[in-house]
Design a protein around this motif. Structure first.
Motif, PDB file in Angstrom:
ATOM      1  N   TYR A 210       0.698  -1.025   0.235  1.00  0.00           N
ATOM      2  CA  TYR A 210       0.015   0.219   0.138  1.00  0.00           C
ATOM      3  C   TYR A 210       0.748   0.792   0.438  1.00  0.00           C
ATOM      4  N   LEU A 211       2.331   0.779   0.349  1.00  0.00           N
ATOM      5  CA  LEU A 211       3.148   1.938  -0.262  1.00  0.00           C
ATOM      6  C   LEU A 211       3.008   2.853  -1.553  1.00  0.00           C
ATOM      7  N   PRO A 212       3.605   3.472  -1.478  1.00  0.00           N
ATOM      8  CA  PRO A 212       3.713   4.388  -3.100  1.00  0.00           C
ATOM      9  C   PRO A 212       4.337   3.320  -4.174  1.00  0.00           C
ATOM     10  N   GLN A 213       5.258   2.888  -3.278  1.00  0.00           N
ATOM     11  CA  GLN A 213       6.684   2.878  -4.001  1.00  0.00           C
ATOM     12  C   GLN A 213       6.988   2.868  -5.241  1.00  0.00           C
ATOM     13  N   THR A 214       7.261   4.158  -5.264  1.00  0.00           N
ATOM     14  CA  THR A 214       7.985   5.304  -5.681  1.00  0.00           C
ATOM     15  C   THR A 214      10.011   5.086  -5.754  1.00  0.00           C
ATOM     16  N   ASN A 215       9.926   4.689  -4.217  1.00  0.00           N
ATOM     17  CA  ASN A 215      11.064   5.129  -3.792  1.00  0.00           C
ATOM     18  C   ASN A 215      11.631   6.177  -3.649  1.00  0.00           C
ATOM     19  N   CYS A 216      11.122   7.033  -3.367  1.00  0.00           N
ATOM     20  CA  CYS A 216      10.988   8.441  -3.650  1.00  0.00           C
ATOM     21  C   CYS A 216      12.268   9.385  -2.474  1.00  0.00           C
ATOM     22  N   GLY A 217      12.156   8.626  -1.147  1.00  0.00           N
ATOM     23  CA  GLY A 217      13.390   8.991  -0.428  1.00  0.00           C
ATOM     24  C   GLY A 217      13.013   9.528   0.206  1.00  0.00           C
ATOM     25  N   LYS A 218      11.581  10.185   0.617  1.00  0.00           N
ATOM     26  CA  LYS A 218      11.164  11.516   1.202  1.00  0.00           C
ATOM     27  C   LYS A 218      10.981  10.916   2.379  1.00  0.00           C
ATOM     28  N   CYS A 219      11.255  10.326   3.062  1.00  0.00           N
ATOM     29  CA  CYS A 219      10.654   9.332   3.975  1.00  0.00           C
ATOM     30  C   CYS A 219      12.073   9.502   5.200  1.00  0.00           C
ATOM     31  N   GLY A 220      12.905   9.720   4.097  1.00  0.00           N
ATOM     32  CA  GLY A 220      14.413   9.402   4.786  1.00  0.00           C
ATOM     33  C   GLY A 220      15.004   7.762   5.037  1.00  0.00           C
ATOM     34  N   GLN A 222      15.828   4.543   1.999  1.00  0.00           N
ATOM     35  CA  GLN A 222      16.146   4.142   0.386  1.00  0.00           C
ATOM     36  C   GLN A 222      15.019   3.427  -0.605  1.00  0.00           C
ATOM     37  N   SER A 223      14.026   2.899   0.503  1.00  0.00           N
ATOM     38  CA  SER A 223      13.442   2.478  -0.469  1.00  0.00           C
ATOM     39  C   SER A 223      11.878   2.237   0.413  1.00  0.00           C
ATOM     40  N   CYS A 224      11.103   1.738   0.071  1.00  0.00           N
ATOM     41  CA  CYS A 224       8.889   1.877   0.663  1.00  0.00           C
ATOM     42  C   CYS A 224       9.354   0.449   1.642  1.00  0.00           C
ATOM     43  N   TYR A 225      10.466  -0.362   0.521  1.00  0.00           N
ATOM     44  CA  TYR A 225      10.626  -1.332   1.313  1.00  0.00           C
ATOM     45  C   TYR A 225      11.178  -0.850   2.359  1.00  0.00           C
ATOM     46  N   THR A 226      12.301  -0.607   2.883  1.00  0.00           N
ATOM     47  CA  THR A 226      12.688  -0.693   4.424  1.00  0.00           C
ATOM     48  C   THR A 226      12.271   0.411   5.251  1.00  0.00           C
ATOM     49  N   PHE A 227      11.267   1.525   4.593  1.00  0.00           N
ATOM     50  CA  PHE A 227      10.492   2.058   5.165  1.00  0.00           C
ATOM     51  C   PHE A 227       8.604   1.420   5.850  1.00  0.00           C
ATOM     52  N   ALA A 228       8.514   0.286   5.572  1.00  0.00           N
ATOM     53  CA  ALA A 228       7.751  -0.741   5.773  1.00  0.00           C
ATOM     54  C   ALA A 228       8.363  -1.663   6.545  1.00  0.00           C
ATOM     55  N   ASP A 239       3.319   9.021   8.962  1.00  0.00           N
ATOM     56  CA  ASP A 239       3.313  11.040   8.545  1.00  0.00           C
ATOM     57  C   ASP A 239       4.488  10.982   7.263  1.00  0.00           C
ATOM     58  N   LYS A 240       5.709  10.640   8.100  1.00  0.00           N
ATOM     59  CA  LYS A 240       6.745  10.651   7.897  1.00  0.00           C
ATOM     60  C   LYS A 240       6.622  10.106   5.715  1.00  0.00           C
ATOM     61  N   CYS A 241       6.119   9.299   5.616  1.00  0.00           N
ATOM     62  CA  CYS A 241       5.847   9.369   3.967  1.00  0.00           C
ATOM     63  C   CYS A 241       4.379  10.512   3.383  1.00  0.00           C
ATOM     64  N   THR A 242       5.824  11.265   2.749  1.00  0.00           N
ATOM     65  CA  THR A 242       4.736  12.392   3.041  1.00  0.00           C
ATOM     66  C   THR A 242       3.943  12.361   1.154  1.00  0.00           C
ATOM     67  N   SER A 243       4.435  11.249   0.549  1.00  0.00           N
ATOM     68  CA  SER A 243       3.760  10.984  -0.714  1.00  0.00           C
ATOM     69  C   SER A 243       2.193  10.428  -0.718  1.00  0.00           C
ATOM     70  N   LEU A 244       2.284   9.886   0.660  1.00  0.00           N
ATOM     71  CA  LEU A 244       0.656   9.566   0.935  1.00  0.00           C
ATOM     72  C   LEU A 244       0.052  10.255   0.964  1.00  0.00           C
TER      73      LEU A 244
HETATM   74  S1  SF4 Z   1       8.403   8.670   1.112  1.00  0.00           S
HETATM   75 FE1  SF4 Z   1       6.700   7.212   0.915  1.00  0.00          FE
HETATM   76  S2  SF4 Z   1       6.982   6.987  -1.457  1.00  0.00           S
HETATM   77 FE2  SF4 Z   1       8.432   7.134  -1.062  1.00  0.00          FE
HETATM   78  S3  SF4 Z   1      10.300   5.939  -0.269  1.00  0.00           S
HETATM   79 FE3  SF4 Z   1       9.149   6.212   1.421  1.00  0.00          FE
HETATM   80  S4  SF4 Z   1       7.212   5.711   1.365  1.00  0.00           S
HETATM   81 FE4  SF4 Z   1       8.565   5.494  -0.354  1.00  0.00          FE
END
Ligand code: SF4
Length: 263
Positions: A210-220, A222-228, A239-244
């Motif tokens: 359910y994460l955007p899977q763009t791996n944009c790194g805005k959450c700090g 490297q990837s949506c997987y590591t954020f998960a 809320d760290k995933c601003t893309s959401l």
């Molecule tokens: S900010 Fe959101 S979309 Fe971007 S890498 Fe992190 S989890 Fe993925």
């Protein structure tokens, strides 16, 4: 019947939630009305839970009556068989010792950290599988016959053969401490002689799905997987995933809020 990876992810997601598992168990006694299900599990977000189970092909809903699909029935039966077959007696297992720390090599991903190769004896073989619930981020892989655990950045893999590998270790002292913790956690369980109770698992996969899977790194990360993974270990907040926050991800955000509420 679910078969491809996306369909399997839908099933994992559906069954990652305690309320939905309760609904499935309730339905195993027979078809129920939505009112009866609401009376059993509560009415909060009931439509949402039923929708996810339906999307995963686990249930069928017809004119207010809910029943297990054929796949749903097989899924529950399969789960029962597996739990019956689980080894629970570990009284024959012997306490382990870390016999050797063989290598401390720079990590490939981050050369300021180390990977460690060690050995423990006696080897635990299949008993490792039973010990999985001792480690909150632990997962036993039948494929490699190893228990893989994550704590912070450190990923530890204990093989049935006794080999132990660790990655992202800061220095030798940290390696020794991590290995000692591993030894004492396992030996405490062996001393009790009974397998730890299987724990309910919330999987990383639905989070990642359910994460955007763009791996944009805005959450700090490297990837949506590591954020998960960080979400799973409560080391990061949604809320760290601003893309959401983008309107197109509104539904994803809603799903994630439900999943994170159950961590
Ligand atoms: S900010 Fe959101 S979309 Fe971007 S890498 Fe992190 S989890 Fe993925």
């Amino acid at each position: 019947m679910p078969g491809n990876p996306n369909e399997i992810k839908l099933v994992n997601n559906a069954m990652s939630n305690a309320t939905r598992r309760k609904i499935m168990n309730f339905l195993s006694a027979g078809d129920k009305s939505t009112g009866e299900i609401g009376g059993e599990v509560g009415k909060t977000m009931l439509d949402f839970h039923l929708k996810l189970l339906q999307q995963a092909s686990l249930i069928e809903i017809e004119e207010g009556t809910v029943k297990l699909s054929e796949y749903g029935k097989n899924f529950l039966e399969d789960k029962e068989d597996k739990s019956v077959n689980k080894i629970t007696d570990i009284s024959q297992a012997k306490p382990i010792e870390i016999t050797e720390v063989r290598q401390l090599l720079p990590c490939i991903a981050d050369s300021s950290k180390f990977r460690v190769i060690a050995n423990m004896a006696p080897s635990l073989g299949e008993t490792l599988k039973v010990l999985e619930p001792l480690f909150p981020r632990g997962r036993y892989s039948d494929k490699i016959s190893a228990l893989i655990m994550q704590k912070g950045e450190i990923i530890t893999t204990v093989y049935g053969t006794g080999k132990v590998t660790m990655t992202m270790i800061k220095n030798e002292d940290e390696a020794k401490e991590a290995l000692e913790n591993l030894r004492s956690t396992i030996n405490e369980a062996i001393a009790k002689g009974v397998a730890p109770a299987p724990r309910e698992k919330v999987r990383v996969e639905p989070m990642e799905l359910y994460l955007p899977q763009t791996n944009c790194g805005k959450c700090g990360e490297q990837s949506c997987y590591t954020f998960a993974i960080k979400l799973m270990s409560s080391e990061a907040s949604l809320d760290k995933c601003t893309s959401l926050k983008e309107p197109k991800y509104a539904t994803n955000q809603e799903h994630l809020q439900v999943l994170t509420a159950y961590i």
